[in-house]
Enzyme design. Structure first.
Site, mmCIF file in Angstrom:
data_model
loop_
_atom_site.group_PDB
_atom_site.id
_atom_site.type_symbol
_atom_site.label_atom_id
_atom_site.label_comp_id
_atom_site.label_asym_id
_atom_site.label_seq_id
_atom_site.Cartn_x
_atom_site.Cartn_y
_atom_site.Cartn_z
ATOM 1 N N ASN A 50 -37.558 58.210 -18.522
ATOM 2 C CA ASN A 50 -36.251 58.866 -18.627
ATOM 3 C C ASN A 50 -35.218 58.171 -17.751
ATOM 4 O OD1 ASN A 50 -37.882 59.979 -16.536
ATOM 5 N ND2 ASN A 50 -36.586 61.781 -16.381
ATOM 6 N N GLU A 52 -31.447 58.952 -16.336
ATOM 7 C CA GLU A 52 -30.404 59.969 -16.189
ATOM 8 C C GLU A 52 -29.042 59.317 -15.960
ATOM 9 O OE1 GLU A 52 -31.894 62.715 -13.224
ATOM 10 O OE2 GLU A 52 -33.353 63.502 -14.678
ATOM 11 N N CYS A 61 -34.182 60.591 -22.685
ATOM 12 C CA CYS A 61 -35.556 61.008 -22.396
ATOM 13 C C CYS A 61 -36.530 59.831 -22.586
ATOM 14 C CB CYS A 61 -35.993 62.122 -23.328
ATOM 15 S SG CYS A 61 -35.194 63.697 -23.024
ATOM 16 N N GLU A 63 -39.329 59.765 -24.214
ATOM 17 C CA GLU A 63 -39.828 59.644 -25.590
ATOM 18 C C GLU A 63 -38.900 58.775 -26.432
ATOM 19 O OE1 GLU A 63 -39.495 62.341 -23.777
ATOM 20 O OE2 GLU A 63 -40.698 64.016 -24.505
ATOM 21 N N CYS A 100 -38.771 67.719 -25.419
ATOM 22 C CA CYS A 100 -37.572 68.542 -25.624
ATOM 23 C C CYS A 100 -37.199 68.554 -27.106
ATOM 24 C CB CYS A 100 -36.415 68.014 -24.781
ATOM 25 S SG CYS A 100 -35.552 66.616 -25.523
ATOM 26 N N CYS A 103 -36.053 65.181 -28.714
ATOM 27 C CA CYS A 103 -37.166 64.240 -28.897
ATOM 28 C C CYS A 103 -38.077 64.681 -30.037
ATOM 29 C CB CYS A 103 -37.939 64.090 -27.598
ATOM 30 S SG CYS A 103 -36.950 63.233 -26.344
HETATM 31 N N1 THU Z 1 -37.134 64.685 -20.038
HETATM 32 C C1 THU Z 1 -37.795 63.726 -20.758
HETATM 33 O O1 THU Z 1 -37.740 62.531 -20.438
HETATM 34 N N2 THU Z 1 -38.500 64.127 -21.841
HETATM 35 C C2 THU Z 1 -38.619 65.429 -22.251
HETATM 36 O O2 THU Z 1 -39.198 65.700 -23.288
HETATM 37 C C3 THU Z 1 -38.068 66.494 -21.429
HETATM 38 C C4 THU Z 1 -37.109 66.069 -20.382
HETATM 39 C C5 THU Z 1 -36.372 64.265 -18.842
HETATM 40 C C6 THU Z 1 -34.889 64.384 -18.999
HETATM 41 C C7 THU Z 1 -34.437 64.549 -17.570
HETATM 42 O O3 THU Z 1 -34.243 63.270 -17.005
HETATM 43 C C8 THU Z 1 -35.602 65.218 -16.868
HETATM 44 O O4 THU Z 1 -36.709 65.070 -17.738
HETATM 45 C C9 THU Z 1 -35.393 66.683 -16.572
HETATM 46 O O5 THU Z 1 -35.004 67.367 -17.690
#
Ligand code: THU
Length: 149
Positions: A50, A52, A61, A63, A100, A103
């Site tokens: 991920n 940000e 994300c 995925e 999420c 994704c």
């Molecule tokens: N996140 C992912 O990388 N994948 C997911 O399926 C859920 C959330 C990341 C996004 C963000 O950087 C952190 O997790 C917290 O939400």
């Protein structure tokens, strides 16, 4: 949930190691929640973490980063998506270690036959179980059939 893994034991172990390793490269200064994804394609393993952003909604994300790498490599035959939620507590009220919503939509389109495995919980999911009625547009064969009517 598929009863059997689409991967051999060594392949699953390799993907779990890769997902955990790439999660350590996550750029997550805001949530401090690192996620790693290893996409197992026909020709190889594609990783993503991920990323940000100070404008929170622009966060990418793990995925989607990994699925993009598989598409860029031209490997669209995806067998598994293995995830490591590195900073998740072992248990917790309201804690769901699953992809999420955004994704899930990506998985439904790019990895519809894949198994989705979560390293921390050791659970397998199907794309259909995660997103039962995924949005789709008519493409390819369906579009041609429709135009022929
Ligand atoms: N996140 C992912 O990388 N994948 C997911 O399926 C859920 C959330 C990341 C996004 C963000 O950087 C952190 O997790 C917290 O939400």
């Amino acid at each position: 949930m598929p009863l059997t893994s689409p991967l051999t034991e060594p392949a699953l172990r390799e993907a779990c190691l890769a997902a955990r390793k790439v999660a350590r490269s996550a750029y997550a200064p805001y949530s401090k929640f690192r996620v790693g994804a290893a996409v197992v394609g026909k020709r190889g393993l594609y990783c993503g973490a991920n990323v940000e952003n100070a404008s929170y909604g622009l966060t990418l994300c793990a995925e989607r980063a990994a699925l993009s790498a598989a598409v860029a490599a031209g490997d669209r035959d995806i067998r598994a998506v293995v995830l490591a939620f590195l900073d998740a507590p072992r248990t917790g009220e309201g804690l769901e270690l699953v992809p999420c919503g955004a994704c899930r939509q990506w998985i439904a389109e790019l990895a519809p036959s894949a198994g989705i495995y979560i390293w921390n919980t050791r659970k397998w999911y199907t794309p259909e179980a995660l997103l039962p009625v995924a949005f789709s547009l008519p493409t390819g064969e369906r579009k041609r059939r429709r135009a022929a009517r």
